[in-house]
Write a protein that holds these residues in place. Structure first.
Motif, PDB file in Angstrom:
ATOM      1  N   HIS A  48       0.837  -1.207   0.000  1.00 61.54           N
ATOM      2  CA  HIS A  48       0.000   0.000   0.000  1.00 61.54           C
ATOM      3  C   HIS A  48       0.871   1.257   0.000  1.00 61.54           C
ATOM      4  N   GLY A  51       2.066   1.861  -3.445  1.00 58.11           N
ATOM      5  CA  GLY A  51       0.997   2.435  -4.269  1.00 58.11           C
ATOM      6  C   GLY A  51       0.869   3.936  -4.048  1.00 58.11           C
ATOM      7  N   GLY A 102      -7.317  -7.397 -19.427  1.00 58.13           N
ATOM      8  CA  GLY A 102      -6.514  -6.167 -19.489  1.00 58.13           C
ATOM      9  C   GLY A 102      -5.824  -5.809 -18.191  1.00 58.13           C
ATOM     10  N   ILE A 104      -3.262  -6.994 -15.145  1.00 57.45           N
ATOM     11  CA  ILE A 104      -2.257  -8.017 -14.820  1.00 57.45           C
ATOM     12  C   ILE A 104      -1.862  -8.020 -13.337  1.00 57.45           C
ATOM     13  N   HIS A 105      -2.590  -7.267 -12.502  1.00 55.34           N
ATOM     14  CA  HIS A 105      -2.302  -7.292 -11.057  1.00 55.34           C
ATOM     15  C   HIS A 105      -2.734  -8.653 -10.509  1.00 55.34           C
ATOM     16  N   GLU A 106      -1.811  -9.336  -9.834  1.00 60.38           N
ATOM     17  CA  GLU A 106      -2.139 -10.709  -9.416  1.00 60.38           C
ATOM     18  C   GLU A 106      -2.099 -10.918  -7.898  1.00 60.38           C
ATOM     19  N   ILE A 107      -1.371 -10.056  -7.173  1.00 55.32           N
ATOM     20  CA  ILE A 107      -1.106 -10.335  -5.759  1.00 55.32           C
ATOM     21  C   ILE A 107      -2.384 -10.317  -4.919  1.00 55.32           C
ATOM     22  N   ASP A 108      -3.211  -9.325  -5.153  1.00 58.65           N
ATOM     23  CA  ASP A 108      -4.453  -9.199  -4.372  1.00 58.65           C
ATOM     24  C   ASP A 108      -5.350 -10.416  -4.563  1.00 58.65           C
ATOM     25  N   VAL A 149     -14.402 -12.187  -9.178  1.00 57.76           N
ATOM     26  CA  VAL A 149     -13.716 -11.419 -10.229  1.00 57.76           C
ATOM     27  C   VAL A 149     -13.023 -10.211  -9.609  1.00 57.76           C
ATOM     28  N   SER A 150     -11.712 -10.163  -9.818  1.00 57.32           N
ATOM     29  CA  SER A 150     -10.912  -9.085  -9.251  1.00 57.32           C
ATOM     30  C   SER A 150     -10.567  -8.049 -10.326  1.00 57.32           C
ATOM     31  N   THR A 154      -9.287   1.153 -12.441  1.00 59.38           N
ATOM     32  CA  THR A 154     -10.603   1.739 -12.724  1.00 59.38           C
ATOM     33  C   THR A 154     -11.038   1.331 -14.135  1.00 59.38           C
ATOM     34  N   GLY A 180     -11.371  -5.676  -5.321  1.00 58.94           N
ATOM     35  CA  GLY A 180     -10.209  -4.991  -5.891  1.00 58.94           C
ATOM     36  C   GLY A 180     -10.201  -3.551  -5.408  1.00 58.94           C
ATOM     37  N   ALA A 181      -9.021  -2.931  -5.408  1.00 54.71           N
ATOM     38  CA  ALA A 181      -8.867  -1.607  -4.792  1.00 54.71           C
ATOM     39  C   ALA A 181      -9.908  -0.563  -5.226  1.00 54.71           C
ATOM     40  N   GLY A 197     -16.236  -7.803  -1.730  1.00 56.92           N
ATOM     41  CA  GLY A 197     -15.322  -8.022  -0.602  1.00 56.92           C
ATOM     42  C   GLY A 197     -14.286  -6.920  -0.561  1.00 56.92           C
ATOM     43  N   ASP A 199     -11.617  -6.849   1.386  1.00 59.40           N
ATOM     44  CA  ASP A 199     -10.296  -7.481   1.404  1.00 59.40           C
ATOM     45  C   ASP A 199     -10.488  -9.001   1.428  1.00 59.40           C
ATOM     46  N   ALA A 200      -9.371  -9.718   1.524  1.00 62.81           N
ATOM     47  CA  ALA A 200      -9.453 -11.175   1.413  1.00 62.81           C
ATOM     48  C   ALA A 200     -10.284 -11.792   2.542  1.00 62.81           C
TER      49      ALA A 200
HETATM   50 CO1  B1M Z   1      -0.348  -1.096 -10.530  1.00 63.25          CO
HETATM   51  N1  B1M Z   1      -1.716   0.212 -10.080  1.00 63.25           N
HETATM   52  N2  B1M Z   1      -0.397  -0.514 -12.392  1.00 63.25           N
HETATM   53  N3  B1M Z   1       1.078  -2.378 -10.788  1.00 63.25           N
HETATM   54  N4  B1M Z   1      -0.269  -1.260  -8.657  1.00 63.25           N
HETATM   55  C1  B1M Z   1      -2.246   0.180  -8.705  1.00 63.25           C
HETATM   56  C2  B1M Z   1      -3.461  -0.738  -8.614  1.00 63.25           C
HETATM   57  C3  B1M Z   1      -2.584   1.717  -8.458  1.00 63.25           C
HETATM   58  C4  B1M Z   1      -3.702   1.928  -7.418  1.00 63.25           C
HETATM   59  C5  B1M Z   1      -1.303   2.476  -8.065  1.00 63.25           C
HETATM   60  C6  B1M Z   1      -1.558   3.960  -7.848  1.00 63.25           C
HETATM   61  O1  B1M Z   1      -1.648   4.698  -8.804  1.00 63.25           O
HETATM   62  N5  B1M Z   1      -1.682   4.372  -6.608  1.00 63.25           N
HETATM   63  C7  B1M Z   1      -2.983   2.174  -9.917  1.00 63.25           C
HETATM   64  C8  B1M Z   1      -4.455   2.011 -10.312  1.00 63.25           C
HETATM   65  C9  B1M Z   1      -5.225   3.304 -10.324  1.00 63.25           C
HETATM   66  C10 B1M Z   1      -6.637   3.068 -10.770  1.00 63.25           C
HETATM   67  O2  B1M Z   1      -6.895   2.687 -11.884  1.00 63.25           O
HETATM   68  N6  B1M Z   1      -7.587   3.287  -9.866  1.00 63.25           N
HETATM   69  C11 B1M Z   1      -2.075   1.282 -10.760  1.00 63.25           C
HETATM   70  C12 B1M Z   1      -1.687   1.574 -12.098  1.00 63.25           C
HETATM   71  C13 B1M Z   1      -2.127   2.925 -12.631  1.00 63.25           C
HETATM   72  C14 B1M Z   1      -0.943   0.666 -12.881  1.00 63.25           C
HETATM   73  C15 B1M Z   1      -0.527   0.832 -14.359  1.00 63.25           C
HETATM   74  C16 B1M Z   1      -1.610   1.395 -15.295  1.00 63.25           C
HETATM   75  C17 B1M Z   1       0.738   1.703 -14.337  1.00 63.25           C
HETATM   76  C18 B1M Z   1       1.285   2.070 -15.719  1.00 63.25           C
HETATM   77  O3  B1M Z   1       1.558   1.232 -16.530  1.00 63.25           O
HETATM   78  N7  B1M Z   1       1.407   3.355 -15.917  1.00 63.25           N
HETATM   79  C19 B1M Z   1      -0.142  -0.628 -14.742  1.00 63.25           C
HETATM   80  C20 B1M Z   1      -1.326  -1.405 -15.302  1.00 63.25           C
HETATM   81  C21 B1M Z   1      -0.941  -2.814 -15.730  1.00 63.25           C
HETATM   82  C22 B1M Z   1      -2.159  -3.647 -16.087  1.00 63.25           C
HETATM   83  O4  B1M Z   1      -2.724  -4.316 -15.238  1.00 63.25           O
HETATM   84  N8  B1M Z   1      -2.566  -3.596 -17.329  1.00 63.25           N
HETATM   85  C23 B1M Z   1       0.257  -1.183 -13.387  1.00 63.25           C
HETATM   86  C24 B1M Z   1       1.192  -2.195 -13.240  1.00 63.25           C
HETATM   87  C25 B1M Z   1       1.601  -2.723 -12.023  1.00 63.25           C
HETATM   88  C26 B1M Z   1       2.729  -3.738 -11.875  1.00 63.25           C
HETATM   89  C27 B1M Z   1       2.717  -4.801 -12.972  1.00 63.25           C
HETATM   90  C28 B1M Z   1       4.043  -2.997 -11.911  1.00 63.25           C
HETATM   91  C29 B1M Z   1       2.486  -4.248 -10.404  1.00 63.25           C
HETATM   92  C30 B1M Z   1       1.664  -5.563 -10.309  1.00 63.25           C
HETATM   93  C31 B1M Z   1       2.551  -6.786 -10.255  1.00 63.25           C
HETATM   94  C32 B1M Z   1       1.821  -8.039  -9.909  1.00 63.25           C
HETATM   95  O5  B1M Z   1       0.730  -8.077  -9.362  1.00 63.25           O
HETATM   96  N9  B1M Z   1       2.495  -9.131 -10.239  1.00 63.25           N
HETATM   97  C33 B1M Z   1       1.645  -3.135  -9.816  1.00 63.25           C
HETATM   98  C34 B1M Z   1       1.467  -2.944  -8.418  1.00 63.25           C
HETATM   99  C35 B1M Z   1       2.342  -3.778  -7.517  1.00 63.25           C
HETATM  100  C36 B1M Z   1       0.526  -2.012  -7.898  1.00 63.25           C
HETATM  101  C37 B1M Z   1       0.248  -1.660  -6.422  1.00 63.25           C
HETATM  102  C38 B1M Z   1       1.418  -0.807  -5.912  1.00 63.25           C
HETATM  103  C39 B1M Z   1       0.074  -2.820  -5.495  1.00 63.25           C
HETATM  104  C40 B1M Z   1      -1.007  -3.831  -5.944  1.00 63.25           C
HETATM  105  C41 B1M Z   1      -1.054  -4.945  -4.947  1.00 63.25           C
HETATM  106  O6  B1M Z   1      -0.528  -6.012  -5.168  1.00 63.25           O
HETATM  107  N10 B1M Z   1      -1.568  -4.644  -3.754  1.00 63.25           N
HETATM  108  C42 B1M Z   1      -1.127  -0.864  -6.534  1.00 63.25           C
HETATM  109  C43 B1M Z   1      -1.335   0.152  -5.429  1.00 63.25           C
HETATM  110  C44 B1M Z   1      -2.189  -0.388  -4.281  1.00 63.25           C
HETATM  111  O7  B1M Z   1      -2.782  -1.432  -4.319  1.00 63.25           O
HETATM  112  N11 B1M Z   1      -2.311   0.386  -3.279  1.00 63.25           N
HETATM  113  C45 B1M Z   1      -1.157  -0.519  -7.955  1.00 63.25           C
HETATM  114  C46 B1M Z   1      -1.553  -5.542  -2.641  1.00 63.25           C
HETATM  115  C47 B1M Z   1      -2.943  -5.990  -2.324  1.00 63.25           C
HETATM  116  C48 B1M Z   1      -2.878  -6.879  -1.109  1.00 63.25           C
HETATM  117  O8  B1M Z   1      -3.711  -4.847  -2.088  1.00 63.25           O
HETATM  118  O9  B1M Z   1      -5.861  -3.929  -2.966  1.00 63.25           O
HETATM  119  O10 B1M Z   1      -5.463  -4.295  -0.485  1.00 63.25           O
HETATM  120  P1  B1M Z   1      -5.285  -4.727  -1.876  1.00 63.25           P
HETATM  121  O11 B1M Z   1      -5.872  -6.209  -2.042  1.00 63.25           O
HETATM  122  C49 B1M Z   1      -7.075  -6.563  -1.397  1.00 63.25           C
HETATM  123  C50 B1M Z   1      -8.352  -6.031  -2.059  1.00 63.25           C
HETATM  124  O12 B1M Z   1      -8.117  -5.426  -3.300  1.00 63.25           O
HETATM  125  C51 B1M Z   1      -9.256  -7.236  -2.089  1.00 63.25           C
HETATM  126  O13 B1M Z   1      -8.581  -8.278  -1.344  1.00 63.25           O
HETATM  127  C52 B1M Z   1      -7.184  -8.082  -1.512  1.00 63.25           C
HETATM  128  C53 B1M Z   1      -6.423  -8.852  -0.450  1.00 63.25           C
HETATM  129  O14 B1M Z   1      -6.773  -8.451   0.867  1.00 63.25           O
HETATM  130  N12 B1M Z   1      -9.563  -7.878  -3.368  1.00 63.25           N
HETATM  131  C54 B1M Z   1     -10.671  -8.644  -3.487  1.00 63.25           C
HETATM  132  C55 B1M Z   1      -8.893  -7.907  -4.511  1.00 63.25           C
HETATM  133  N13 B1M Z   1      -9.527  -8.668  -5.416  1.00 63.25           N
HETATM  134  C56 B1M Z   1     -10.620  -9.147  -4.798  1.00 63.25           C
HETATM  135  C57 B1M Z   1     -11.613  -9.993  -5.267  1.00 63.25           C
HETATM  136  C58 B1M Z   1     -12.661 -10.326  -4.384  1.00 63.25           C
HETATM  137  C59 B1M Z   1     -12.709  -9.812  -3.098  1.00 63.25           C
HETATM  138  C60 B1M Z   1     -11.708  -8.971  -2.617  1.00 63.25           C
HETATM  139  O15 B1M Z   1     -13.648 -11.119  -4.726  1.00 63.25           O
HETATM  140  C61 B1M Z   1     -13.571 -11.750  -5.970  1.00 63.25           C
END
Ligand code: B1M
Length: 213
Positions: A48, A51, A102, A104-108, A149-150, A154, A180-181, A197, A199-200
């Motif tokens: 976080h 991010g 479209g 590729i975020h996988e960790i969440d 579906v995660s 946006t 998803g965030a 959801g 979070d997880a």
């Molecule tokens: Co990207 N990214 N990223 N990124 N990335 C975000 C999501 C972003 C918020 C960062 C920011 O600007 N602050 C932003 C999105 C903004 C928006 O659209 N609202 C962003 C962006 C803009 C991008 C790119 C467009 C950047 C660019 O190219 N200019 C690009 C897009 C790529 C694509 O997908 N096409 C991109 C790329 C990447 C990396 C590849 C570099 C990398 C991902 C690597 C990987 O996963 N292997 C990455 C990362 C690491 C992040 C951040 C820093 C971390 C994501 C993560 O793993 N979080 C992220 C910022 C952030 O999250 N704060 C960001 C950890 C996870 C535990 O977080 O969201 O709390 P959390 O997860 C929760 C909930 O989401 C929920 O449960 C999870 C676990 O508790 N949840 C569910 C999720 N799915 C669920 C499904 C459910 C229920 C709950 O039911 C089905």
């Protein structure tokens, strides 16, 4: 002591240091810290922070990638521990998971999969960048109870709506949940999903309550 360790975990993710992250995860387990606490209080806050710094243009794409690698290295140590907990329970139901087209975020999503598995659910993970046809085909073939579906962007949230629509023929037997965030409860209602959801942990509680109904 625990607080120091959680702080070091957070920093290892911010620094994008996989070896350090993995060894801190091992240290946590050796010291009796639960895998879930290490994830929730140590490593996830690091993601976080990354991010926030990315949004503030203090970190860049390669930094986010390096942090993701560190997080994955920690998960590789902690996941088997959580999966072991799930293996000792009777199956609570079957869940299909994936991240939208479209995106590729996988960790969440992997975290959601791990916690569902730890709670006794059978999970089929389709991975990232998954189209709605693939979700629908797998849901039918695998006879799942819930489709999750995660979406982390946006711009890819619309894919969740497409998946809900593509599953029309299987509902209401098959439940659909989203997360998803950027996702909100309101969005879930708007697209006709059965739940959202935050979070997880919330995803696990939601799946349990949907399957009890
Ligand atoms: Co990207 N990214 N990223 N990124 N990335 C975000 C999501 C972003 C918020 C960062 C920011 O600007 N602050 C932003 C999105 C903004 C928006 O659209 N609202 C962003 C962006 C803009 C991008 C790119 C467009 C950047 C660019 O190219 N200019 C690009 C897009 C790529 C694509 O997908 N096409 C991109 C790329 C990447 C990396 C590849 C570099 C990398 C991902 C690597 C990987 O996963 N292997 C990455 C990362 C690491 C992040 C951040 C820093 C971390 C994501 C993560 O793993 N979080 C992220 C910022 C952030 O999250 N704060 C960001 C950890 C996870 C535990 O977080 O969201 O709390 P959390 O997860 C929760 C909930 O989401 C929920 O449960 C999870 C676990 O508790 N949840 C569910 C999720 N799915 C669920 C499904 C459910 C229920 C709950 O039911 C089905």
């Amino acid at each position: 002591m625990e607080i120091d360790l959680f702080g070091a975990m957070r920093q290892a993710v911010v620094d994008g240091a996989p070896t350090q992250a993995a060894s801190l995860a091992q240290k946590a387990l050796a010291e009796g810290i639960g895998a879930l606490d290490a994830i929730d209080q140590g490593f996830v806050p690091g993601m976080h922070a990354v991010g926030e710094q990315f949004a503030a243009r203090k970190l860049f794409l390669p930094d986010m990638l390096a942090s993701a690698e560190a997080m994955k290295a920690a998960m590789a140590v902690l996941e088997p521990e959580l999966n072991r907990q799930g293996a000792s329970r009777p199956s609570a139901g079957t869940v299909l998971l994936g991240t939208t087209r479209g995106d590729i975020h996988e960790i969440d999503k992997t975290l959601v999969a791990t916690l569902l598995t730890a709670n006794g659910f059978r999970v089929h993970d389709l991975g990232v960048d998954v189209g709605c046809d693939k979700f629908a085909k797998a849901a039918q073939e695998l006879n799942v109870d819930v489709v999750g579906v995660s979406a982390l962007l946006t711009t890819t949230m619309a894919g969740q709506k497409n998946v809900v629509e593509s599953l029309a023929g299987l509902r209401p037997r098959v439940k659909v949940i989203v997360g998803g965030a950027p996702v909100t409860r309101r969005w879930a209602e708007e697209i006709g999903a059965d739940g959202y959801g935050k979070d997880a942990m919330a995803a696990v509680a939601l799946v349990k309550s949907l399957l009890q109904k």
